[in-house]
Structure formats: structure tokens, C-alpha cells
Design an enzyme around this catalytic site. Sequence first.
Site, PDB file in Angstrom:
ATOM      1  N   ASP A  18      -4.681   1.310  -9.253  1.00 13.99           N
ATOM      2  CA  ASP A  18      -5.876   0.672  -9.492  1.00 13.99           C
ATOM      3  C   ASP A  18      -6.309   1.088 -11.299  1.00 13.99           C
ATOM      4  O   ASP A  18      -6.688  -0.056 -11.304  1.00 13.99           O
ATOM      5  CB  ASP A  18      -6.212   2.079  -9.061  1.00 13.99           C
ATOM      6  CG  ASP A  18      -6.356   2.626  -7.215  1.00 13.99           C
ATOM      7  OD1 ASP A  18      -5.442   1.571  -6.876  1.00 13.99           O
ATOM      8  OD2 ASP A  18      -6.870   3.168  -7.134  1.00 13.99           O
ATOM      9  N   ASP A  70       3.071   1.914  -4.683  1.00 13.94           N
ATOM     10  CA  ASP A  70       2.604   2.365  -6.598  1.00 13.94           C
ATOM     11  C   ASP A  70       3.760   3.379  -7.282  1.00 13.94           C
ATOM     12  O   ASP A  70       3.740   3.679  -8.003  1.00 13.94           O
ATOM     13  CB  ASP A  70       1.671   1.874  -6.633  1.00 13.94           C
ATOM     14  CG  ASP A  70       0.373   2.912  -6.607  1.00 13.94           C
ATOM     15  OD1 ASP A  70       0.605   3.327  -5.359  1.00 13.94           O
ATOM     16  OD2 ASP A  70      -0.563   2.946  -7.293  1.00 13.94           O
ATOM     17  N   GLU A 102       0.921  -1.352  -0.186  1.00 12.42           N
ATOM     18  CA  GLU A 102      -0.355  -0.068   0.116  1.00 12.42           C
ATOM     19  C   GLU A 102       1.469   1.250  -0.518  1.00 12.42           C
ATOM     20  O   GLU A 102       2.038   1.164   0.889  1.00 12.42           O
ATOM     21  CB  GLU A 102      -0.750   0.021   1.190  1.00 12.42           C
ATOM     22  CG  GLU A 102      -2.291   0.868   1.070  1.00 12.42           C
ATOM     23  CD  GLU A 102      -3.704  -0.432  -0.242  1.00 12.42           C
ATOM     24  OE1 GLU A 102      -3.395   0.345  -1.157  1.00 12.42           O
ATOM     25  OE2 GLU A 102      -3.849  -0.998   0.530  1.00 12.42           O
ATOM     26  N   HIS A 103       1.016   2.491  -0.440  1.00 11.12           N
ATOM     27  CA  HIS A 103       1.041   3.910  -0.905  1.00 11.12           C
ATOM     28  C   HIS A 103       2.500   3.659  -1.328  1.00 11.12           C
ATOM     29  O   HIS A 103       3.323   4.096  -1.368  1.00 11.12           O
ATOM     30  CB  HIS A 103       1.261   4.662   0.113  1.00 11.12           C
ATOM     31  CG  HIS A 103      -0.480   5.375   0.476  1.00 11.12           C
ATOM     32  ND1 HIS A 103      -0.288   6.371  -0.377  1.00 11.12           N
ATOM     33  CD2 HIS A 103      -1.106   4.722   1.453  1.00 11.12           C
ATOM     34  CE1 HIS A 103      -1.305   6.360   0.236  1.00 11.12           C
ATOM     35  NE2 HIS A 103      -1.834   5.793   0.826  1.00 11.12           N
TER      36      HIS A 103
END
Length: 383
Positions: free
Chosen positions: A169, A36, A33-34
Site C-alpha cells: 500500500d 505482499d 492479494e495477500h
Amino acid sequence: MESSKQALELYQQQFGEGAKVFFSPGRINLLGEHVDYNGGFVLPAAINKGIWFAIAPNNSNTANFVAADIQESFSVEIDHIRKEDGWKNYVLGVLFVLIKKRYVIAGFNCVFGGNVPQGAGLSSSAALEAGLVYALNDLFSLGINREQMALIAQEAEHSFPGTKCGIMDMFASLHGKENNCMMLDCNSLQYEYLPLELNEYELVLINTKVHHSLNDGQYNRCFQEAMEGLSFFQTLNSLVTSFRSISTDVVNQFKDNLSPEVYNRCIYITEEIERTKQAAIYLKENNVVEFGKLMYQTHKGLSELYKVSCAELDFLVNEAKSKYDIIGARMMGGGFGGCTINLIAKHNREQLVAEIVAAYKDTFGIDAEVYVVETSNGTHEIV
Ligand code: GLA
């Protein structure tokens, strides 16, 4: 909106016959998470909640949009694309980028709607952007491949809504595969599908119902501070192109040169990149229990170091941690609200989730929503 049929019927009422229907899924992320936008690895999967588009060319120069869920519509001339307010920027951003890249598109009618809860960290906006690129590529034979579509959708998000999001996403929405997650290298965009075999466990999302909006500045602040950290390490070594080439040890070595906020972000990023590599190994080994422990570690990092959690998310994760049959939980997505993702023993799921939801209601007065995750294929036409 709950089905492709509804999208098509609404289209027929508004515009007549001739529409094609597409589905573009939301996504979950198992770990990573965080990272990419920091050159890390992520483990997302497309889910069976998403957005349907009924869409066809209309032999004009006008794009007509109907946002079915909120009963709003608007029209725009293809050669007069400008920023607007709110949701319109997601579709306008896509048109803007396609035109900027000299893809030839003409007018069309588009009815869209879906069942991805908004602001829940399930990427409703990426599903919208990716789905529109995919549909327009089909309608106007633009010859864009899925990877380029993801990059166009990301650029659309950067350009009009203005969130400096990573690629995860839109990439996950476009490349999803049923019963799999993917290990995506956000530097090279190479990816590998990993079967989602969770033994006696299943993935459950609990929505705090605290609204999460990425374009209110908090997400971009994360991005900026991470970039500040990266620039520092680049001044030390010009070969550094992303956090991939920086270790936690090196970050610690230069702690005094960084502000506490930037230092914490750098530590979290370097740890999370390593954690995600390890998580993919556990998934391949079918070691769900060890995988779950990493989820708790990621949450701690997101909450205490990266500081993108909130009281409601922390509460849900702490509750989960206190239950023997929940072997992993963490906040998911951009943060500041939205969902937690939980790895729960199937046989005890209903009971445990009911207890957590009740405790949450007692503490915050909010009715949390619960979704048992089902994966799906990436953006596709419904025939
Ligand atoms: C949002 C962004 C993604 C990613 C996640 C956090 O969903 O759109 O690019 O940064 O937050 O992992």
C-alpha cells in the site's frame, strides 16, 4: 475534504501563512492479494483519491495535527511520542519511527483530510502514513528516498496501529504513475510500470460499505498462519526464505503435515504468486479478457482458501460473474468488507452497475457506492 485548496484554507484559518501542500494517493490492486507479506508480486496503482496535507514547521517542539474530515485535533511533543487511540496512531507511528531512526525533526503544524473512503480497502491509512513521511522529509530535508519512505511508513503501521501489513500500500502510494499500474516484487522491491490499457473495458470499484478494519486481529491472523506455513517449509529446507521458493506441488506433498487452515493458506499463496506473474504477462500482451478470468480465480481463492471475504463481497462478485460484460471481478485489499474491483465493458457500465447495486440493496439493505477508477502519480507536492 475534496481539494488541496480546502486543506490550505483550513490551515490558514488555524495557523496562518506559509504552508506547503502535498497529496498522497490511495491505491487499487489489480491482482496479487495477500501475497505482499508472503514474498509475492503485486499489481497496484495509485488512484486520484487520497489525502491532502497542508503543513509547515512552527519553530517549536510541538506537532499540531488537525484531522479535518472528522474535526478532531491534537498536539504532541516531538520527544514524548506514545501510542494513543484510533487514527492518531497512524501519524504518531510515523513520528516514532523517524525519531527511532535518528532523523532530526522539529515541531510543525499539519492540517490533513481527503476523499479516500475509509475502511474500503483503498489504503487510506497507508496514504496518511506515506504522505506524512513524504512531507516531513521535504520540510526537514531528511534525505529519505521513496523506497525508504515506504519502509518507514510500513514500520509505522507495524509499530503503533499494530497491523503486520505488507509493503504494497505505501509503496504504491509513493511510487504511483498516472495511467500505469506497477508490477512490484515484494521481496526485492524492484518494480516495473505497466501501462493500464484496458481496451473497451474500465475498472470500477463497488464498495460493500461493510466496514473493514485491518487492526481488529483478522489480518494479523492471516499473517501468523501464513508464517506458520512458511516455518514448516523452512524446517524442511533452510534455503527457503519466502513462499517464492515453494511451489503448489510441494505444498500438496506435505498436506498431511499442515493443519487444514495453514494448508489452505499455503495453497492460495503459492497459486496467487503464479497467477500474478501470469496476469502481468496478460497485461503486457493487452489480453484483458484472460486477465479478467484471473481476477475471478483470485476471488475464489480469497474466499474459499484464504477466507478473507464475506457474504457481501461474495454476493457482488457473483452478481458480476453473471453479467456477460463484466469480464473480471474480485474483492480487493485486506478483505472482510471494503470494495470489489470489476472489469466492465464501458458501453454497458452504467446499466450493469445499477443492476448490481439494486440487487445488493434488496439482499443486504445497504446502498453500495461506486467509483470509476482513475490512476494518479505517487505522493507529491502540489504547487
Ligand atoms: C492490506 C495490507 C496490504 C496487503 C493487502 C492484501 O491492504 O495493508 O499490505 O496485504 O491488505 O493484499
